[in-house]
Design an enzyme around this catalytic site. Structure first.
Site, PDB file in Angstrom:
ATOM      1  N   ASP A  46       0.803  -1.045  -0.018  1.00 45.04           N
ATOM      2  CA  ASP A  46      -0.083  -0.054  -0.073  1.00 45.04           C
ATOM      3  C   ASP A  46       1.026   1.117  -0.138  1.00 45.04           C
ATOM      4  O   ASP A  46       1.622   1.563   0.820  1.00 45.04           O
ATOM      5  CB  ASP A  46      -0.773   0.000   1.273  1.00 45.04           C
ATOM      6  CG  ASP A  46      -1.855   1.329   1.314  1.00 45.04           C
ATOM      7  OD1 ASP A  46      -2.953   0.983   0.811  1.00 45.04           O
ATOM      8  OD2 ASP A  46      -1.359   2.302   1.820  1.00 45.04           O
ATOM      9  N   TYR A  51       2.878   9.885  -0.350  1.00 47.75           N
ATOM     10  CA  TYR A  51       3.969   9.340   0.378  1.00 47.75           C
ATOM     11  C   TYR A  51       5.063   9.714  -0.230  1.00 47.75           C
ATOM     12  O   TYR A  51       6.104   9.730   0.384  1.00 47.75           O
ATOM     13  CB  TYR A  51       3.757   7.845   0.604  1.00 47.75           C
ATOM     14  CG  TYR A  51       2.574   7.398   1.231  1.00 47.75           C
ATOM     15  CD1 TYR A  51       1.785   8.348   2.062  1.00 47.75           C
ATOM     16  CD2 TYR A  51       2.386   6.120   1.245  1.00 47.75           C
ATOM     17  CE1 TYR A  51       0.524   7.942   2.466  1.00 47.75           C
ATOM     18  CE2 TYR A  51       1.092   5.519   1.937  1.00 47.75           C
ATOM     19  CZ  TYR A  51       0.142   6.315   2.420  1.00 47.75           C
ATOM     20  OH  TYR A  51      -0.944   6.047   3.211  1.00 47.75           O
ATOM     21  N   LYS A  76      -2.970   6.078  -3.890  1.00 47.44           N
ATOM     22  CA  LYS A  76      -4.169   6.926  -3.661  1.00 47.44           C
ATOM     23  C   LYS A  76      -3.837   8.253  -4.523  1.00 47.44           C
ATOM     24  O   LYS A  76      -2.896   8.798  -4.410  1.00 47.44           O
ATOM     25  CB  LYS A  76      -4.153   7.146  -2.091  1.00 47.44           C
ATOM     26  CG  LYS A  76      -4.184   5.924  -1.415  1.00 47.44           C
ATOM     27  CD  LYS A  76      -3.892   5.750   0.105  1.00 47.44           C
ATOM     28  CE  LYS A  76      -3.828   4.746   1.028  1.00 47.44           C
ATOM     29  NZ  LYS A  76      -2.257   4.351   0.891  1.00 47.44           N
ATOM     30  N   HIS A 109      -7.810   9.721  -1.426  1.00 50.01           N
ATOM     31  CA  HIS A 109      -6.916   9.716  -0.209  1.00 50.01           C
ATOM     32  C   HIS A 109      -7.623  10.457   1.159  1.00 50.01           C
ATOM     33  O   HIS A 109      -7.673  10.051   2.311  1.00 50.01           O
ATOM     34  CB  HIS A 109      -5.745  10.562  -0.191  1.00 50.01           C
ATOM     35  CG  HIS A 109      -4.471   9.861   0.557  1.00 50.01           C
ATOM     36  ND1 HIS A 109      -3.325   9.946   0.273  1.00 50.01           N
ATOM     37  CD2 HIS A 109      -4.655   9.521   1.885  1.00 50.01           C
ATOM     38  CE1 HIS A 109      -2.472   9.574   1.490  1.00 50.01           C
ATOM     39  NE2 HIS A 109      -3.170   9.263   2.310  1.00 50.01           N
TER      40      HIS A 109
END
Length: 272
Positions: A46, A51, A76, A109
Site C-alpha cells: 500500500d 507518500y 491513492k 486519499h
C-alpha cells in the site's frame, strides 16, 4: 472469525488480508522496506502519491521478480485533487512513478485537502469518483475506493455513483473501532482497511495490551493487528525493521470473544 488469507470485494477481486503499509517511509528507504516485505511473504503493498515513495515502491516490486498478478498494489489520489481532469492526470503520474501497467486498488486519499480538514468537497469528490469509475471501466484499475471517508462522505458518493466504492481505508485500532462507520460500510459491502493498526506505536506500551498479549504468547503488535482481523477489517502494518515485518504477519491465533470485548471497551490512547 475464522482465519482467512484474503478479503473479497463485491466485484470478485480478492485482496490479501494483511497489507504492507508504506506511510512515513521515505522514498530512499522504501525500496529496501518493500523488498523485505516481499521476501517475507507479503503480497499486498500500500502506497500513495502523497507518500512521495511510489517510485521506489514500484521499483522494488518490479526488481523482486514476483509476477505482477501475484502482488496487490494500492495507491491513492492526492487529497487536494477534487476535479475530474486532475484525477485522471494524477493517476497517470502515479502509474508513471510505479512503472506498472495497472493498479489493483486506487483510493481517494481523503474527502478534503489535508490543510483544510472538514471542508465540504462533496461536488469535487463526486467529480473525482466519476474519473475513477472511468479508469475502472477502462480496466486500468481492478478496484476503486476511498480513504478517511465518514458516513456522510460515503453517502454523497453512494447517491451519485454508478459503481459503489469497494474499500474505505480508515484509522482503526484498539480504542478506535469506529463501530458506526464499520457497520455502514459492511451494509454496503465496502471492505474496511485498517491503517495505523498500532496507533503509530502509541498502544504498544499499554499495560492492558501487554498483559493480554502475554496470555496469548504473542507481542502487543501481533495482538493489535489480529484485533483488526477479528473485527473483519484489513490491517496495514508498517515497519522498516525486518524482524517486525515478519512478526506483524505471524497472526495464526484467534482472540476469544471475551477478550475482544475487553479490547473493544478500551479508550483511545491517542485521544489524551
Amino acid at each position: 472469525m475464522t482465519d482467512k488469507n484474503v478479503f473479497t470485494f463485491y466485484n470478485g477481486v480478492t485482496i490479501p488480508s494483511i497489507g504492507f503499509g508504506t506511510w512515513q517511509i521515505p522514498n530512499e528507504e522504501a525500496y529496501e522496506a518493500v523488498t523485505m516485505a516481499l521476501k517475507n511473504g507479503y503480497t499486498h503493498i500500500d502506497t500513495a502519491h502523497a507518500y512521495h515513495n511510489e517510485e521506489n515502491v514500484g521499483k522494488a516490486i518490479r526488481d523482486f521478480g514476483i509476477a505482477r498478478e501475484e502482488v496487490f498494489v494500492t495507491s491513492k489520489l492526492p487529497a487536494q485533487i477534487k476535479d475530474f481532469d486532475g484525477a485522471l492526470q494524477h493517476f497517470e503520474e502515479t502509474m508513471s512513478n510505479l512503472g506498472l501497467d495497472y493498479l489493483d486498488l486506487y483510493l481517494i486519499h481523503a474527502p478534503w485537502p489535508w490543510d483544510e480538514i472538514g471542508k465540504d468537497c462533496t461536488e469535487g469528490n463526486i467529480q473525482v469518483w466519476k474519473a475513477m469509475e472511468q479508469l475502472y471501466d477502462e480496466g486500468r484499475i481492478r478496484a476503486i475506493g476511498v480513504s478517511n471517508f465518514s458516513i456522510k462522505d460515503l453517502q454523497a458518493i453512494l447517491d451519485n455513483c454508478d459503481i459503489v466504492p469497494m474499500a474505505n481505508q480508515i484509522p482503526f485500532y484498539i480504542g478506535r473501532d469506529q463501530k458506526g462507520l464499520l457497520a455502514f460500510c459492511q451494509t454496503h459491502k465496502i471492505v474496511v482497511e485498517a491503517y495505523s493498526p498500532l496507533a503509530t506505536g502509541a498502544i504498544l506500551d499499554s499495560p492492558e495490551i501487554k498483559q493480554m498479549a502475554e496470555k496469548y504468547g504473542v507481542t502487543p503488535a501481533q495482538l493489535s493487528i489480529r484485533y483488526c482481523l477479528e473485527k473483519d477489517t484489513l490491517p496495514l502494518p508498517k515497519s522498516t525493521h525486518e524482524a517486525r515485518i515478519i512478526e506483524n504477519a505471524q497472526l495464526d491465533f484467534t482472540i476469544s470473544p471475551e477478550d475482544v470485548a475487553i479490547l473493544d471497551a478500551m479508550k483511545d490512547v491517542r485521544a489524551n
